[in-house]
Design a protein around this motif. Structure first.
Motif, PDB file in Angstrom:
ATOM      1  N   ALA A  62      -7.619   3.136  -3.613  1.00 45.09           N
ATOM      2  CA  ALA A  62      -8.407   3.332  -2.398  1.00 45.09           C
ATOM      3  C   ALA A  62      -8.878   4.770  -2.328  1.00 45.09           C
ATOM      4  O   ALA A  62      -8.053   5.685  -2.249  1.00 45.09           O
ATOM      5  CB  ALA A  62      -7.581   2.988  -1.161  1.00 45.09           C
TER       6      ALA A  62
ATOM      7  N   VAL B 267      -2.194  -1.576  -3.635  1.00 44.85           N
ATOM      8  CA  VAL B 267      -3.279  -0.628  -3.385  1.00 44.85           C
ATOM      9  C   VAL B 267      -2.639   0.747  -3.249  1.00 44.85           C
ATOM     10  O   VAL B 267      -1.683   0.919  -2.488  1.00 44.85           O
ATOM     11  CB  VAL B 267      -4.060  -0.976  -2.102  1.00 44.85           C
ATOM     12  CG1 VAL B 267      -5.144   0.062  -1.847  1.00 44.85           C
ATOM     13  CG2 VAL B 267      -4.670  -2.376  -2.195  1.00 44.85           C
TER      14      VAL B 267
ATOM     15  N   GLN C 291      -5.408  -1.801  -7.155  1.00 46.59           N
ATOM     16  CA  GLN C 291      -6.639  -1.177  -6.690  1.00 46.59           C
ATOM     17  C   GLN C 291      -6.347   0.244  -6.223  1.00 46.59           C
ATOM     18  O   GLN C 291      -5.273   0.521  -5.691  1.00 46.59           O
ATOM     19  CB  GLN C 291      -7.243  -1.962  -5.519  1.00 46.59           C
ATOM     20  CG  GLN C 291      -7.772  -3.338  -5.874  1.00 46.59           C
ATOM     21  CD  GLN C 291      -8.315  -4.046  -4.643  1.00 46.59           C
ATOM     22  OE1 GLN C 291      -7.592  -4.802  -3.999  1.00 46.59           O
ATOM     23  NE2 GLN C 291      -9.574  -3.790  -4.308  1.00 46.59           N
TER      24      GLN C 291
ATOM     25  N   TYR D  96       0.862  -1.178   0.000  1.00 47.25           N
ATOM     26  CA  TYR D  96       0.000   0.000   0.000  1.00 47.25           C
ATOM     27  C   TYR D  96       0.895   1.223   0.000  1.00 47.25           C
ATOM     28  O   TYR D  96       1.851   1.312   0.773  1.00 47.25           O
ATOM     29  CB  TYR D  96      -0.903   0.044   1.236  1.00 47.25           C
ATOM     30  CG  TYR D  96      -1.524   1.416   1.432  1.00 47.25           C
ATOM     31  CD1 TYR D  96      -2.511   1.885   0.566  1.00 47.25           C
ATOM     32  CD2 TYR D  96      -1.075   2.275   2.447  1.00 47.25           C
ATOM     33  CE1 TYR D  96      -3.040   3.161   0.709  1.00 47.25           C
ATOM     34  CE2 TYR D  96      -1.604   3.548   2.597  1.00 47.25           C
ATOM     35  CZ  TYR D  96      -2.589   3.988   1.722  1.00 47.25           C
ATOM     36  OH  TYR D  96      -3.101   5.248   1.859  1.00 47.25           O
TER      37      TYR D  96
ATOM     38  N   ALA E 290     -11.392  -0.895  -0.998  1.00 51.63           N
ATOM     39  CA  ALA E 290     -10.914  -0.136  -2.153  1.00 51.63           C
ATOM     40  C   ALA E 290     -11.763  -0.435  -3.388  1.00 51.63           C
ATOM     41  O   ALA E 290     -12.574  -1.366  -3.410  1.00 51.63           O
ATOM     42  CB  ALA E 290      -9.453  -0.476  -2.429  1.00 51.63           C
TER      43      ALA E 290
ATOM     44  N   GLY F  75      -7.999  -3.653   1.064  1.00 54.95           N
ATOM     45  CA  GLY F  75      -8.344  -4.221  -0.227  1.00 54.95           C
ATOM     46  C   GLY F  75      -9.837  -4.456  -0.386  1.00 54.95           C
ATOM     47  O   GLY F  75     -10.394  -4.277  -1.474  1.00 54.95           O
TER      48      GLY F  75
END
Length: 301
Positions: free
Chosen positions: A225, A188, A223, A132, A284, A281
């Motif tokens: 967020a 992410v 992904q 992340y 997101a 996750g």
């Protein structure tokens, strides 16, 4: 007719996969196996040091993977622990030889910070890398131009040579994703990363196009967020989690700070950050929604 002789069972969980080409990971695995053999033999490290004439704490350093195991020391340890089957000894010694090879990242010691070294050393041996990033595109997904802009924005003044070397290091890390046994990457990124025009519109557009291309790879998941998600989950810094396929290697977590980092394989810390990444996750945008957001941002540049 004589019955076939059963081969000796392997000392290691097989296959080792990408770990075969990672000396740091091999040293950890070999050290863990030697620790297990020592415990099974009913000996403590001081006993082994004394019996084999090792310097104080040498056995412990070998078991922790901090001290490369010399072939002569490995043979002495195996003999002391009662490992005599030719197949097992040959297998162990082959891995000892592999573990004594030079890690690829050693050639970047001039620009590789001590606190960053554990992550770089082991990420190529991971089965899965989860990360992340709250401020920038993850290093493993950065273009050279974007990476240079990020590096130049850091604290202190870097010479052009040092900037170039850091970009090269990042590129070498990325090449591990191109190998047949590449880790699965699940990244992410905070929504604000897309809004932050690092290096100018051209560099940023090129970077976002690169992300779109990387998302086409079956082993890469990205992904985004939304801001409200990262605010509710409470992530305040960059986190990278390494999951290994082999039980001989403990999962690890790397937490970034302003001027240093923390690398831990303590189960409690690893579990805490794995849980955080799971929640992040789940909240997101899906990869499809994230792709749509990326494409919208590209059009706006």
């Amino acid at each position: 007719m004589m019955a076939a002789v059963e081969p000796s069972p392997s000392l290691f969980v097989r296959p080792l996969g990408a770990v075969e080409n990672n000396p740091t990971a091999l040293r950890l695995i070999l050290g863990g196996k030697l620790r297990q053999l020592r415990v099974n033999a009913g000996l403590d490290p001081a006993d082994v040091d004394a019996r084999l004439g090792f310097s104080r704490s040498k056995t412990s350093r070998i078991e922790l993977g901090r001290h490369g195991c010399k072939p002569a020391d490995a043979l002495a340890l195996l003999d002391l622990y009662g490992v005599s089957a030719e197949e097992q000894v040959a297998e162990f010694m082959r891995l000892v030889t592999q573990s004594r090879q030079t890690d690829w990242w050693r050639s970047f010691s001039d620009v590789l910070s001590d606190f960053f070294e554990p992550l770089v050393a082991l990420e190529g041996a991971a089965a899965t890398i989860r990360t992340y990033e709250p401020f920038y595109v993850p290093g493993l997904l950065q273009t050279p131009a974007y990476a240079e802009a990020v590096i130049r924005s850091g604290p202190g003044h870097l010479l052009t040579h040092d900037v170039r070397r850091r970009v090269e290091l990042r590129r070498e890390r990325q090449r591990q994703l191109d190998t047949p046994e590449a880790p699965r990457l699940w990244a992410v990124i905070d929504e604000s990363v897309l809004m932050r025009t690092v290096g100018g519109p051209h560099v940023m557009r090129e970077q976002l196009l690169h992300l779109v291309g990387m998302m086409e790879r079956p082993r890469v998941t990205l992904q985004v967020a939304p801001l409200e998600v990262t605010a509710s989950v409470g992530v305040g810094t960059g986190v990278t989690y390494l999951r290994f396929a082999l039980s001989d290697l403990k999962d690890a977590v790397y937490i970034e700070h302003l001027t240093d980092s923390t690398f831990s394989q303590k189960p409690q810390a690893v579990e805490q950050y794995r849980d955080m990444l799971d929640r992040l996750g789940a909240c997101a945008l899906t990869p499809k929604q994230s792709l749509e957001l990326l494409q919208q941002r590209i059009k706006s540049l």
